[in-house]
Design an enzyme around this catalytic site. Sequence first.
Site, short mmCIF file in Angstrom:
data_model
loop_
_atom_site.label_atom_id
_atom_site.label_comp_id
_atom_site.label_asym_id
_atom_site.label_seq_id
_atom_site.Cartn_x
_atom_site.Cartn_y
_atom_site.Cartn_z
N LYS A 22 0.85 -1.21 0.00
CA LYS A 22 0.00 0.00 0.00
C LYS A 22 0.88 1.25 0.00
CE LYS A 22 -1.72 1.57 4.07
NZ LYS A 22 -1.40 2.97 4.37
N ASN A 23 1.91 1.26 0.86
CA ASN A 23 2.70 2.48 1.04
C ASN A 23 3.73 2.71 -0.06
OD1 ASN A 23 1.15 2.97 3.23
ND2 ASN A 23 2.69 2.39 4.75
N CYS A 126 -4.59 12.27 13.04
CA CYS A 126 -5.33 11.01 12.96
C CYS A 126 -5.12 10.32 14.31
CB CYS A 126 -4.82 10.16 11.81
SG CYS A 126 -3.20 9.49 12.12
N ARG A 131 0.66 14.44 13.42
CA ARG A 131 1.20 14.23 12.08
C ARG A 131 1.31 15.53 11.26
NH1 ARG A 131 -0.99 8.67 9.85
NH2 ARG A 131 0.94 8.78 8.64
N ASP A 315 4.89 0.38 11.93
CA ASP A 315 3.65 -0.20 11.41
C ASP A 315 3.46 -1.66 11.81
OD1 ASP A 315 3.58 1.61 8.23
OD2 ASP A 315 3.21 2.20 10.30
N ARG A 407 -8.47 -0.49 4.89
CA ARG A 407 -7.61 0.51 4.24
C ARG A 407 -6.28 -0.12 3.83
NH1 ARG A 407 -7.02 6.04 7.34
NH2 ARG A 407 -5.68 6.22 5.53
C1 EPZ Z 1 4.38 6.85 6.28
O1 EPZ Z 1 3.63 7.88 6.87
C2 EPZ Z 1 3.46 5.65 6.19
N1 EPZ Z 1 2.31 5.98 5.35
C3 EPZ Z 1 2.98 5.26 7.60
O2 EPZ Z 1 2.18 4.08 7.48
C4 EPZ Z 1 4.21 4.94 8.44
O3 EPZ Z 1 3.79 4.65 9.76
C5 EPZ Z 1 5.17 6.14 8.45
O4 EPZ Z 1 5.52 6.49 7.10
C6 EPZ Z 1 6.45 5.86 9.22
O5 EPZ Z 1 7.12 4.78 8.65
C7 EPZ Z 1 2.46 5.95 4.01
O6 EPZ Z 1 3.54 5.70 3.49
C8 EPZ Z 1 1.25 6.27 3.19
P1 EPZ Z 1 6.52 10.18 8.41
P2 EPZ Z 1 4.23 9.39 6.91
O7 EPZ Z 1 6.37 11.46 7.68
O8 EPZ Z 1 4.96 9.68 5.66
C9 EPZ Z 1 6.71 13.28 11.95
C10 EPZ Z 1 0.28 2.75 7.74
O9 EPZ Z 1 -0.15 2.19 8.76
N2 EPZ Z 1 6.64 14.31 10.88
O10 EPZ Z 1 7.75 9.35 8.21
O11 EPZ Z 1 3.13 10.30 7.31
C11 EPZ Z 1 5.39 12.57 12.12
O12 EPZ Z 1 4.53 13.31 12.97
C12 EPZ Z 1 0.80 4.17 7.85
O13 EPZ Z 1 0.38 2.22 6.62
C13 EPZ Z 1 6.80 15.64 11.22
O14 EPZ Z 1 6.99 16.00 12.39
O15 EPZ Z 1 5.26 9.26 8.11
C14 EPZ Z 1 5.79 11.26 12.72
O16 EPZ Z 1 5.95 11.43 14.12
C15 EPZ Z 1 0.58 4.76 9.23
N3 EPZ Z 1 6.71 16.58 10.23
C16 EPZ Z 1 7.15 10.98 12.08
O17 EPZ Z 1 7.62 12.23 11.57
C17 EPZ Z 1 6.50 16.24 8.92
O18 EPZ Z 1 6.46 17.15 8.05
C18 EPZ Z 1 7.10 9.97 10.94
O19 EPZ Z 1 6.28 10.49 9.96
C19 EPZ Z 1 6.35 14.88 8.61
C20 EPZ Z 1 6.42 13.93 9.60
#
Ligand code: EPZ
Length: 429
Positions: A22-23, A126, A131, A315, A407
């Site tokens: 998915k990701n 969420c 996030r 995840d 999802r």
């Molecule tokens: C991706 O989300 C995945 N989703 C998530 O999977 C996964 O948990 C996550 O990466 C971490 O591996 C998809 O790929 C669609 P991040 P993403 O930006 O990109 C902080 C699932 O279950 N952050 O790496 O949103 C954020 O708050 C989903 O399939 C900032 O602070 O994750 C978090 O604490 C859930 N500022 C951390 O970084 C930003 O601008 C990781 O977020 C962006 C992120």
Amino acid sequence: MDKIRVIGGRKLSGNVTISGAKNAALPLMVASMLTADRLVLENVPDLADIKTMGDLLTTHGCKIDSLEKKNSLNQTLPKELSLQADRIDNATAGYDLVSRMRASILVLGPLLARIGSARVSLPGGCAIGTRPIDIHLSGLSQMGAEISLVDGYIEASVPTKLRGANISLPFPSVGATENLMMAAVLASGETRIKNAAREPEVVDLSKCLLKMGANISGIGSDDLIIEGKNILHGARHQVIPDRIEAGTYAMAAAITGGSINIVGADSDHLELPLEMLIRSGVTVSNTQDGINIAATRPIEATDISTNIYPGFPTDLQAQAMALMTIAKGTSAVTESIFENRFMHVPELARLGANISVKGGVAVVRGVEQLKGARLMATDLRASSSLVIAGLAAEGETVIDRVYHIDRGYERIEEKLSKIGAYITRETAS
Ligand code: EPZ
């Protein structure tokens, strides 16, 4: 709302086939906006989030055809998606779609790169955390985008063209790396993304962009260098297998004391989860078509700490915690990526699990036996941890709000039934 009903106590055995990730599929679909040519994606999973992304891209003018494929035995094969954004006629990504799926924010970079403007609803938080998207926005600003927040929307524009920039990410955000990479491939000049995310799904996107004519070096490292091009062309790309789905089924087999073959899984993408399973007494072996998981001994408690790739994936934290609820001993589960990713704890406690949370650490004391109960799914991965626990619980477990699970898991009750679980879905009338 659909419910899933599980009767626990049956050992899983047999073969389960893993779907496309998915990701990986979500950013790959968005990459179609970077060219007027056709992008064909193979091995696309049949998931609610994929449909939502298709709806979003269609509002931007992307034409999407889904090709159902069957083999000689008339069995359904993974979907093939053909996407073509020969022109972008709408720069707005509305609240209704974006709030349903955070990955919608990935259209921001491609819109700016392709047409120089974007109006994207703030995704909102969420269940697992606030996030924010500050890392996405600050990177795009460094590339020349003028960004303001108006009435809950990100309004972004670039007077001429995005320009290459030297960007250091404060955190290796997966989404920010993908957004900025897709912006950079059409920017003028060179972009360097330091402290970039290295997840396999980011690598898969990079490889597809290369096929589309992009110039990216450092793929797989945390230091990406992208030489912008004037245009990109179409390509055909196969989505990598879903390591989180594979890890979920591995935990499910382990908690039931079963033995399964996870067909199509790539063990290179699952090193730490497989190491954790071996530490807890599970036998793990590579086969020519995937990974074999055999839980022939009682599960031993072991500690789990989530981290960025190649660390233990956040995840899979909820699923691994479910396994630890019946392990011998005490396990400390540390969640370091999201600030609120323990929503499954109170639900697991309803099954009799003994878990105490302090800050980002959940201490899990293994119990002899879980007992079935009525549960509520809260987010995607928490839902799968409730299913896993239900497979081991005595009696019946009913899980409400399973739209969360749809999802990210393709036909989960069908795949689990095929390997021996007693699991059914009740569709609300
Ligand atoms: C991706 O989300 C995945 N989703 C998530 O999977 C996964 O948990 C996550 O990466 C971490 O591996 C998809 O790929 C669609 P991040 P993403 O930006 O990109 C902080 C699932 O279950 N952050 O790496 O949103 C954020 O708050 C989903 O399939 C900032 O602070 O994750 C978090 O604490 C859930 N500022 C951390 O970084 C930003 O601008 C990781 O977020 C962006 C992120």
